[in-house]
Structure formats: C-alpha cells, structure tokens
Design a protein around this motif. Structure first.
Motif, short mmCIF file in Angstrom:
data_model
loop_
_atom_site.label_atom_id
_atom_site.label_comp_id
_atom_site.label_asym_id
_atom_site.label_seq_id
_atom_site.Cartn_x
_atom_site.Cartn_y
_atom_site.Cartn_z
N VAL A 9 0.76 -1.07 -0.09
CA VAL A 9 -0.03 0.15 -0.03
C VAL A 9 0.75 1.23 -0.06
N SER A 10 0.60 2.21 -0.80
CA SER A 10 1.40 3.31 -0.96
C SER A 10 0.66 4.38 0.13
N LEU A 11 1.33 5.20 0.76
CA LEU A 11 1.14 6.03 1.97
C LEU A 11 1.33 7.34 1.61
N LEU A 39 4.93 -6.04 8.99
CA LEU A 39 4.90 -4.90 8.05
C LEU A 39 6.32 -4.35 7.89
N VAL A 40 6.50 -4.26 6.68
CA VAL A 40 7.74 -3.45 6.09
C VAL A 40 7.47 -2.21 5.60
N PHE A 47 14.29 0.11 3.74
CA PHE A 47 13.16 -0.46 4.38
C PHE A 47 13.43 -0.86 5.70
N VAL A 48 12.40 -0.84 6.42
CA VAL A 48 12.48 -0.71 8.07
C VAL A 48 11.29 -1.80 8.32
N HIS A 63 6.78 8.91 7.79
CA HIS A 63 7.34 9.50 6.70
C HIS A 63 7.43 8.18 5.62
N ALA A 64 6.76 7.14 5.71
CA ALA A 64 6.69 6.06 4.88
C ALA A 64 6.12 6.37 3.70
N ALA A 65 6.77 5.85 2.50
CA ALA A 65 6.31 5.90 1.20
C ALA A 65 5.27 4.86 0.71
#
Length: 374
Positions: A9-11, A39-40, A47-48, A63-65
């Motif tokens: 999913v894009s954020l 969740l990554v 990547f976190v 701030h995740a994309a």
C-alpha cells in the motif's frame, strides 16, 4: 492472494494538524497485520521492519512512502504447475509442492518477491530434462510416469537447491495429472464402474438375503411340522393312554361282580332319561328271556333223561331181564309218577317224556348193570 507479500500500500504524507501539535499517522490507515504477518515500511530509500505495536509517530511510519504486508509463516505450502509432453497430442500436468519460509522480510520486499510461484516455475523450467520424461508414456501411464518424474525432480532440487532472496523453498512432493478432459472421462468411467459394481453388489446382497429368508422360512416350517407331528403323537399317546385307562376301569368294573355289565350299560355318560329307561326295559326283557331259556333248557334236559331211562327199561323188558313187578319198581323211581302209569307208558311203542318229569343228580347211575340183572 500472493505469497509471501500479501499486499503493498502506498502511503500519503501526513498533514500537520497544528503549530504545536505533534504529527501522527493514524494506525487505522495502515494495513491490518495478523499474527503470522509483518509490516515492512519503505522509508527514506530503505526498508524498515515495523514493530508489533505501533503508535503512528515513529519516523518510518510517519514518513513512509509505502508499506508491505509479508507472510512469515513457517513451511508455508506452495504449489506450482508445469506441463510436460506425452506420447500423444495431450500434455501431462506436473504439480510440484514446496515448503516455503520467509527468513528476512526486508530482503523479500527489497527483491520484489511478491509472488514466489513465478520464481519457482522459472527454477523448475531450468531443468530441461524434466520436459522430455513424458514423451515415452501415454496418458494411461500416469502412475509409471509419476515414479520417474518424482525421482528426477527430487534429485534436481537436492543437487541444485532453489535460491530465493530472504526465504527458503524445499521440495515436498509432486503429482502427475492427465488433461482435465481425460481426467473427467476417467472419473466418469470409474464412477460408472463403481455404480455398476454397487448395483451388482446390491443384487447379490438381495439374492443372499432372499435365499437366507427362504432357508429360514423352510427351517421354520420344518420345525413347525416336527412340532405339530410331535404334538399329534403326544396327543395320540395321551388319548391311547386315556383309552387304556378307561378300558382298565371298565374291565375292573366288569370283573367286580354279577350285574356290573348291566349297570355299565345303563350308566353310560351322556344318556337322556328316555334312553336310560329304554335300556332298563331292554335289560328286563333280556333277563326275562334268559330266565325263560333256562327253564326251557332244564325242561328239555329232563325230557331227554326221561327218554333215556324209558329206552333202557324198554330194552330190559324186551330182553326179559325183569318181570312186571320189577319194571313197576323201576318205573316208580321217576319223580311224582305212579308205577302203573309208568308201566303203561313203557308198553307203548314210543316213549315221550313229560315236562313235569324231573331227574335227580344221580339218575344216570340208577340203571347200573348189576341192579338190572339182580
């Protein structure tokens, strides 16, 4: 649903709420993760791996994309299907099963390994010999081909293991299938054969049950007949014993004394009063007749005895054995007969005894030879 990456999913960037408020991404805007999922987050070119419990103000969350949901189930079953040639116009289908486990979710997302089946198909197709194994087998030789294909695939996966970024895949087995239309035809054939066998089996069972019922019925009738015969024999034996007992009673009654037979004759059970009276009358008539016969027989005996004595006297007179006086004395011996009348009767050509003449018990000894000659 793909594996191992379930979804991506894009954020959108998080809008600032106020000058003094701290920005926070709503947790509800993130994909829901199940216990076997992680969740990554894609954050600042890297990547976190997210924690199990998120607050929404973490930098990689805020701030995740994008965010990816990765299935980290151990030994997740995965199946791929590849066609191989046969000796005919149709192809076999080989279903190869793997056990897959995600070891590094970040590496899986970084490598873009969203659907592992595509990589496994590429891995199997690299073994070109596999696709030549079916050329010498017909569609009816599925079982023979399975043995050959299974041995070859197992050897291939052992010598050349499948290498996937961030996860492992181990060979767990395979199946070889004929084309669907062939399989459907065979299933129809086997179903029809099964139904036919079932119908024959039902008929055999029905015949057996009918035969068992007939045998049981025959046994029942046989036993019933034997029982009836036994009952008839027992009843006949009881009747015979009763008849014997009644006969013994009648014999004992008849032997009990004079008149018992007459009493039995009159006292037969079931007679009406008129029948009893008639039987008593018959007994009286029979007794009267018997008395008359006895008197008549006694009279006839006296007559015969008198005739015999007269014959003797007549013969003695003819031979001159005694004179008139002796003959009178002899004739005087007859009961209640005068000597003169007896002599007159002897002189007649024939002698007939009278009914009133009686003889004593020793009359036959009266005319002894010595008395006549003396």
């Amino acid at each position: 649903m793909t594996y191992p990456v379930i979804s991506q999913v894009s954020l959108d960037p998080v809008a600032r709420q106020g000058f003094l408020s701290k920005p926070r991404r709503p947790i509800s805007s993130l994909p829901r993760q199940l216990p076997h999922q992680r969740l990554v987050f894609e954050y600042d070119g890297t990547f976190v791996l997210g924690d199990r419990r998120l607050h929404g103000d973490e930098p990689h969350v805020l701030h995740a994309a994008s965010v990816s949901v990765v299935d980290v189930t151990k030994d997740h079953p995965t199946t791929i299907r590849v066609p191989i040639n046969s000796s005919g116009a149709h192809d076999f289908t080989v279903s190869i099963h793997f056990r897959c486990t995600v070891d590094e979710p970040i590496e899986v997302v970084r490598a873009g390994l969203t659907d592992v089946t595509e990589h496994l198909v590429t891995y199997v197709q690299a073994y070109h010999k596999l696709f030549e194994l079916g050329r010498g087998h017909g569609l009816h030789e599925v079982h023979e081909l399975w043995t050959l294909v299974h041995a070859q695939v197992k050897a291939y996966t052992t010598v050349v293991p499948c290498v996937l970024p961030g996860m492992t895949a181990e060979f767990s087995g395979l199946n070889v299938h004929a084309p669907d239309e062939i399989a459907q035809g065979r299933r129809h054939y086997e179903t029809s054969l099964h139904n036919i066998r079932g119908e024959h089996g039902l008929r055999d069972v029905k015949r057996k049950l009918d035969r068992d019922y007939e045998l049981d019925e025959q046994d029942y009738l046989h036993t019933k007949g034997h029982s009836a015969n036994d009952f008839t024999r027992q009843e006949a034996a009881l009747d015979r014993d009763q008849q014997i007992t009644e006969a013994k009673k009648i014999r004992d009654l008849l032997n009990s004394g004079p008149g018992a037979a007459d009493g039995l004759y009159v006292t037969v059970p079931g007679l009406s009063g008129q029948q009893i009276a008639e039987r008593y009358a018959a007994l009286g008539d029979r007794e009267y007749s018997a008395t008359q016969r006895g008197i008549q027989q006694e009279h006839e005996l006296q007559v015969v005895q008198a005739r015999a004595r007269a014959d003797v006297v007549r013969a003695a007179i003819a031979q001159g054995l005694f004179n008139e006086t002796t003959g009178k004395e002899l004739l005087a011996t007859f009961d209640e007969v005068e000597p003169e009348a007896e002599v007159r009767d002897l002189e007649r050509p024939a002698y007939e005894a009278q009914a009133e003449v009686t003889a004593g018990d020793n009359d036959d000894d009266f005319f002894m030879e010595e008395d006549v000659r003396g």
